[in-house]
Motif scaffolding. Structure first.
Motif, PDB file in Angstrom:
ATOM      1  N   GLU A 206       0.824  -1.206   0.000  1.00 47.86           N
ATOM      2  CA  GLU A 206       0.000   0.000   0.000  1.00 47.86           C
ATOM      3  C   GLU A 206       0.861   1.259   0.000  1.00 47.86           C
ATOM      4  N   HIS A 207       1.926   1.252   0.774  1.00 47.36           N
ATOM      5  CA  HIS A 207       2.843   2.393   0.797  1.00 47.36           C
ATOM      6  C   HIS A 207       3.460   2.609  -0.587  1.00 47.36           C
ATOM      7  N   PHE A 208       3.857   1.529  -1.230  1.00 44.38           N
ATOM      8  CA  PHE A 208       4.427   1.594  -2.576  1.00 44.38           C
ATOM      9  C   PHE A 208       3.417   2.197  -3.556  1.00 44.38           C
ATOM     10  N   VAL A 209       2.175   1.720  -3.503  1.00 45.21           N
ATOM     11  CA  VAL A 209       1.137   2.210  -4.420  1.00 45.21           C
ATOM     12  C   VAL A 209       0.873   3.696  -4.182  1.00 45.21           C
ATOM     13  N   LEU A 210       0.793   4.109  -2.935  1.00 43.56           N
ATOM     14  CA  LEU A 210       0.533   5.517  -2.634  1.00 43.56           C
ATOM     15  C   LEU A 210       1.657   6.426  -3.112  1.00 43.56           C
ATOM     16  N   ARG A 211       2.892   5.938  -3.062  1.00 37.36           N
ATOM     17  CA  ARG A 211       4.040   6.722  -3.515  1.00 37.36           C
ATOM     18  C   ARG A 211       4.093   6.856  -5.021  1.00 37.36           C
ATOM     19  N   GLU A 212       3.519   5.899  -5.722  1.00 41.23           N
ATOM     20  CA  GLU A 212       3.609   5.890  -7.179  1.00 41.23           C
ATOM     21  C   GLU A 212       2.824   7.021  -7.833  1.00 41.23           C
ATOM     22  N   GLY A 213       1.966   7.706  -7.081  1.00 43.34           N
ATOM     23  CA  GLY A 213       1.266   8.862  -7.618  1.00 43.34           C
ATOM     24  C   GLY A 213      -0.060   8.515  -8.258  1.00 43.34           C
ATOM     25  N   THR A 214      -0.614   9.516  -8.935  1.00 45.39           N
ATOM     26  CA  THR A 214      -1.934   9.399  -9.536  1.00 45.39           C
ATOM     27  C   THR A 214      -1.842   8.815 -10.926  1.00 45.39           C
ATOM     28  N   ASP A 215      -2.801   7.980 -11.257  1.00 47.39           N
ATOM     29  CA  ASP A 215      -2.893   7.386 -12.589  1.00 47.39           C
ATOM     30  C   ASP A 215      -3.616   8.367 -13.504  1.00 47.39           C
ATOM     31  N   TYR A 216      -2.954   8.820 -14.544  1.00 51.72           N
ATOM     32  CA  TYR A 216      -3.563   9.778 -15.459  1.00 51.72           C
ATOM     33  C   TYR A 216      -4.006   9.136 -16.765  1.00 51.72           C
ATOM     34  N   GLY A 217      -4.146   7.825 -16.777  1.00 49.17           N
ATOM     35  CA  GLY A 217      -4.580   7.120 -17.979  1.00 49.17           C
ATOM     36  C   GLY A 217      -6.049   7.361 -18.264  1.00 49.17           C
ATOM     37  N   GLU A 218      -6.525   6.790 -19.361  1.00 48.49           N
ATOM     38  CA  GLU A 218      -7.921   6.948 -19.750  1.00 48.49           C
ATOM     39  C   GLU A 218      -8.861   6.320 -18.735  1.00 48.49           C
ATOM     40  N   THR A 219      -8.425   5.227 -18.123  1.00 54.40           N
ATOM     41  CA  THR A 219      -9.254   4.514 -17.166  1.00 54.40           C
ATOM     42  C   THR A 219      -8.617   4.602 -15.789  1.00 54.40           C
ATOM     43  N   GLU A 220      -9.386   5.070 -14.816  1.00 50.58           N
ATOM     44  CA  GLU A 220      -8.889   5.135 -13.445  1.00 50.58           C
ATOM     45  C   GLU A 220      -8.877   3.728 -12.856  1.00 50.58           C
ATOM     46  N   ILE A 221      -7.799   3.385 -12.182  1.00 49.40           N
ATOM     47  CA  ILE A 221      -7.662   2.068 -11.563  1.00 49.40           C
ATOM     48  C   ILE A 221      -7.844   2.238 -10.066  1.00 49.40           C
ATOM     49  N   SER A 222      -8.667   1.382  -9.469  1.00 46.24           N
ATOM     50  CA  SER A 222      -8.929   1.496  -8.038  1.00 46.24           C
ATOM     51  C   SER A 222      -7.672   1.153  -7.238  1.00 46.24           C
ATOM     52  N   PHE A 223      -7.647   1.640  -6.011  1.00 50.09           N
ATOM     53  CA  PHE A 223      -6.522   1.380  -5.117  1.00 50.09           C
ATOM     54  C   PHE A 223      -6.327  -0.121  -4.919  1.00 50.09           C
ATOM     55  N   ASP A 224      -7.423  -0.841  -4.681  1.00 48.35           N
ATOM     56  CA  ASP A 224      -7.332  -2.297  -4.473  1.00 48.35           C
ATOM     57  C   ASP A 224      -6.797  -3.009  -5.707  1.00 48.35           C
ATOM     58  N   ASP A 225      -7.189  -2.534  -6.897  1.00 46.23           N
ATOM     59  CA  ASP A 225      -6.672  -3.136  -8.128  1.00 46.23           C
ATOM     60  C   ASP A 225      -5.176  -2.874  -8.276  1.00 46.23           C
ATOM     61  N   LYS A 226      -4.740  -1.685  -7.868  1.00 47.31           N
ATOM     62  CA  LYS A 226      -3.307  -1.372  -7.930  1.00 47.31           C
ATOM     63  C   LYS A 226      -2.528  -2.274  -6.971  1.00 47.31           C
ATOM     64  N   VAL A 227      -3.088  -2.500  -5.776  1.00 45.77           N
ATOM     65  CA  VAL A 227      -2.443  -3.397  -4.813  1.00 45.77           C
ATOM     66  C   VAL A 227      -2.341  -4.799  -5.412  1.00 45.77           C
ATOM     67  N   THR A 228      -3.413  -5.270  -6.031  1.00 46.53           N
ATOM     68  CA  THR A 228      -3.411  -6.584  -6.667  1.00 46.53           C
ATOM     69  C   THR A 228      -2.365  -6.658  -7.781  1.00 46.53           C
TER      70      THR A 228
END
Length: 76
Positions: A18-40
């Motif tokens: 979770e710390h790693f995902v939060l540090r990676e910043g905001t996803d600016y792609g066409e489709t927003e990816i949920s936090f849980d999906d990023k963790v997965t």
């Protein structure tokens, strides 16, 4: 030093991811990816050996590094 992610207690690993995902910043792609999906996604990177957990004795820190970002001269 690379630490086998399988040896890390589940709650600790989740917090690290979770710390790693939060540090990676905001996803600016066409489709927003949920936090849980990023963790997965990060869990899958670890399982597929595309990322590793690294402990730095010098800095006394633990981090997740993408294998493609590790330099060949790294002490990890």
């Amino acid at each position: 030093m690379i630490v086998p992610w399988q040896d890390i207690p589940e709650e600790t690993l989740r917090n690290l991811i979770e710390h790693f995902v939060l540090r990676e910043g905001t996803d600016y792609g066409e489709t927003e990816i949920s936090f849980d999906d990023k963790v997965t996604q990060v869990v899958n990177l670890l399982k597929n050996k595309e990322a590793v957990v690294v402990y730095s004795e010098l800095h006394e820190t633990v981090d997740i590094k993408l294998c493609r970002d590790l330099s060949s001269g790294s002490s990890a």
